[in-house]
Enzyme design. Structure first.
Site, PDB file in Angstrom:
ATOM      1  N   GLY A  53       0.834  -1.211   0.000  1.00  0.00           N
ATOM      2  CA  GLY A  53       0.000   0.000   0.000  1.00  0.00           C
ATOM      3  C   GLY A  53       0.862   1.251   0.000  1.00  0.00           C
ATOM      4  O   GLY A  53       0.635   2.195  -0.773  1.00  0.00           O
ATOM      5  N   HIS A  54       1.887   1.261   0.872  1.00  0.00           N
ATOM      6  CA  HIS A  54       2.796   2.412   0.915  1.00  0.00           C
ATOM      7  C   HIS A  54       3.510   2.570  -0.423  1.00  0.00           C
ATOM      8  O   HIS A  54       3.676   3.682  -0.933  1.00  0.00           O
ATOM      9  CB  HIS A  54       3.863   2.216   2.005  1.00  0.00           C
ATOM     10  N   GLN A  78       0.065  10.757  18.090  1.00  0.00           N
ATOM     11  CA  GLN A  78      -1.218  10.329  17.528  1.00  0.00           C
ATOM     12  C   GLN A  78      -1.724   9.017  18.112  1.00  0.00           C
ATOM     13  O   GLN A  78      -2.766   8.513  17.712  1.00  0.00           O
ATOM     14  CB  GLN A  78      -1.146  10.256  16.003  1.00  0.00           C
ATOM     15  N   LYS A 168      -7.309   4.294   2.442  1.00  0.00           N
ATOM     16  CA  LYS A 168      -7.428   3.340   3.548  1.00  0.00           C
ATOM     17  C   LYS A 168      -7.793   4.064   4.849  1.00  0.00           C
ATOM     18  O   LYS A 168      -8.543   3.568   5.665  1.00  0.00           O
ATOM     19  CB  LYS A 168      -6.095   2.584   3.663  1.00  0.00           C
TER      20      LYS A 168
HETATM   21  P1  AMP Z   1       0.845   4.681   7.842  1.00  0.00           P
HETATM   22  O1  AMP Z   1       2.259   4.227   7.707  1.00  0.00           O
HETATM   23  O2  AMP Z   1      -0.091   3.614   8.301  1.00  0.00           O
HETATM   24  O3  AMP Z   1       0.717   5.971   8.607  1.00  0.00           O
HETATM   25  O4  AMP Z   1       0.365   5.011   6.355  1.00  0.00           O
HETATM   26  C1  AMP Z   1       1.056   5.924   5.546  1.00  0.00           C
HETATM   27  C2  AMP Z   1       0.209   6.235   4.349  1.00  0.00           C
HETATM   28  O5  AMP Z   1      -0.046   5.039   3.610  1.00  0.00           O
HETATM   29  C3  AMP Z   1      -1.161   6.826   4.727  1.00  0.00           C
HETATM   30  O6  AMP Z   1      -1.483   7.868   3.836  1.00  0.00           O
HETATM   31  C4  AMP Z   1      -2.075   5.636   4.572  1.00  0.00           C
HETATM   32  O7  AMP Z   1      -3.421   5.989   4.279  1.00  0.00           O
HETATM   33  C5  AMP Z   1      -1.446   4.917   3.386  1.00  0.00           C
HETATM   34  N1  AMP Z   1      -1.838   3.510   3.371  1.00  0.00           N
HETATM   35  C6  AMP Z   1      -1.849   2.636   4.411  1.00  0.00           C
HETATM   36  N2  AMP Z   1      -2.316   1.438   4.025  1.00  0.00           N
HETATM   37  C7  AMP Z   1      -2.619   1.542   2.705  1.00  0.00           C
HETATM   38  C8  AMP Z   1      -3.160   0.649   1.725  1.00  0.00           C
HETATM   39  N3  AMP Z   1      -3.481  -0.590   2.037  1.00  0.00           N
HETATM   40  N4  AMP Z   1      -3.329   1.106   0.468  1.00  0.00           N
HETATM   41  C9  AMP Z   1      -2.999   2.384   0.137  1.00  0.00           C
HETATM   42  N5  AMP Z   1      -2.489   3.276   1.010  1.00  0.00           N
HETATM   43  C10 AMP Z   1      -2.309   2.874   2.278  1.00  0.00           C
END
Ligand code: AMP
Length: 300
Positions: A53-54, A78, A168
């Site tokens: 996803g990232h 957070q 997400k």
């Molecule tokens: P995080 O590391 O969880 O803070 O996520 C960093 C970024 O990646 C945020 O903008 C999330 O919304 C995005 N993100 C997390 N999981 C996914 C996913 N499965 N598909 C697309 N983007 C994602």
């Protein structure tokens, strides 16, 4: 060049190179020089424990900008639950490999002191209104204030042209849009929301999935199945019964449900009756033992 070598570190995987910065001033100065050369900057903030996803956000940034910058920072402000912060997965070496493989050009890896030089307590209140009282805002008090603190700081350091975030975290996308307006950066920054990347069985990719046991991992698909059930069965009129059925689907799988909701896709106002036209999103948040998972899908 000499200066840059002193300030940062170059990481390479086969032919690809990524520059690593730990100090905000060094990154800020480096990016200023890149901007002066006319490069368009794309920024992907993350908390690490990276997955597909990232990397899809990195790919989107690479398509539309000249220099892709990512940050890894597990933001303490957070986390409303200290235990959740402690257990947040950290996989920095693998993350660096994934970022280089994905073509990321610059990685910012700051310490807590670098992001919060004057301590982590919140001195500023972000006026998020309704967004802070519902769903994630309700179940995670203070969470979005922490998100705003870190995102504002990162945006001031990086000053990107494009910011890449994921659907997400649907409510977070709305909060960040609001934040960018509140801090007056809406004319400078273009916000891009990328679709949710899923595993083959539908589970939304998430850093938290790493904390699931094998049995929990199998059960976790119930979240996507529940949201899909709502999508398949929604019809004009009252929605209470559908929401109750959907919540039971998760409870029966052993989830402790925070919410299963249907809301206006634009405002996130939750609704109990549908006119058959309003654009809707279904959202869910639930615990499988200690692990809290969230997901959403657009319904129409
Ligand atoms: P995080 O590391 O969880 O803070 O996520 C960093 C970024 O990646 C945020 O903008 C999330 O919304 C995005 N993100 C997390 N999981 C996914 C996913 N499965 N598909 C697309 N983007 C994602």
């Amino acid at each position: 060049m000499q200066g840059i070598i002193k300030l940062c570190c170059f990481l390479a995987l086969s032919q690809r190179i990524m520059v690593l910065f730990k100090k905000s001033n060094d990154l800020h100065n480096y990016l200023d020089s890149q901007r002066k050369q006319g490069l368009k900057l794309g920024f992907v903030p993350t908390m690490g424990a990276l997955h597909g996803g990232h990397i899809s956000l990195i790919n989107d940034a690479k398509k539309n900008t000249d220099l892709c910058i990512s940050s890894i920072f597990v933001n303490p402000t957070q986390f409303n639950d200290p235990a959740d912060f402690k257990k947040y997965p950290v996989t920095i070496e693998k993350d660096i490999e994934l970022l280089i493989g994905g073509g990321c050009d610059v990685l910012f890896l700051p310490s807590v002191e670098e992001i919060y030089p004057n301590c982590t307590s919140n001195t500023k209140h972000y006026e998020l209104g309704y967004l802070e009282t519902i769903l994630e805002g309700h179940y995670r008090p203070g969470h979005f204030q922490g998100v705003c603190m870190v995102v504002q700081r990162l945006l001031e350091i990086v000053k990107p042209d494009n910011l890449y975030i994921g659907q997400k975290d649907y409510q977070q996308c709305m909060v960040i849009k609001r934040l960018i307006e509140l801090i007056g950066m809406d004319n400078q920054i273009h916000l891009n929301i990328s679709p949710t990347l899923r595993e083959d069985d539908g589970l939304a990719m998430s850093s938290r999935n790493m904390r699931l046991t094998e049995v929990e991992r199998k059960k976790a698909t119930a979240i996507f199945q529940t949201l899909s059930f709502i999508k398949e069965n929604i019809s004009k009129g009252k929605l209470d019964k559908l929401k109750i059925q959907a919540t039971s689907m998760l409870s029966e799988q052993g989830f402790k449900v925070d919410y299963v909701e249907i809301a206006d896709a634009g405002s996130l106002q939750t609704i109990n009756e549908w006119d058959g036209k309003q654009k809707l999103v279904a959202l869910a948040a639930a615990f499988l033992n200690q692990v809290r998972l969230i997901d959403n899908i657009i319904l129409n």
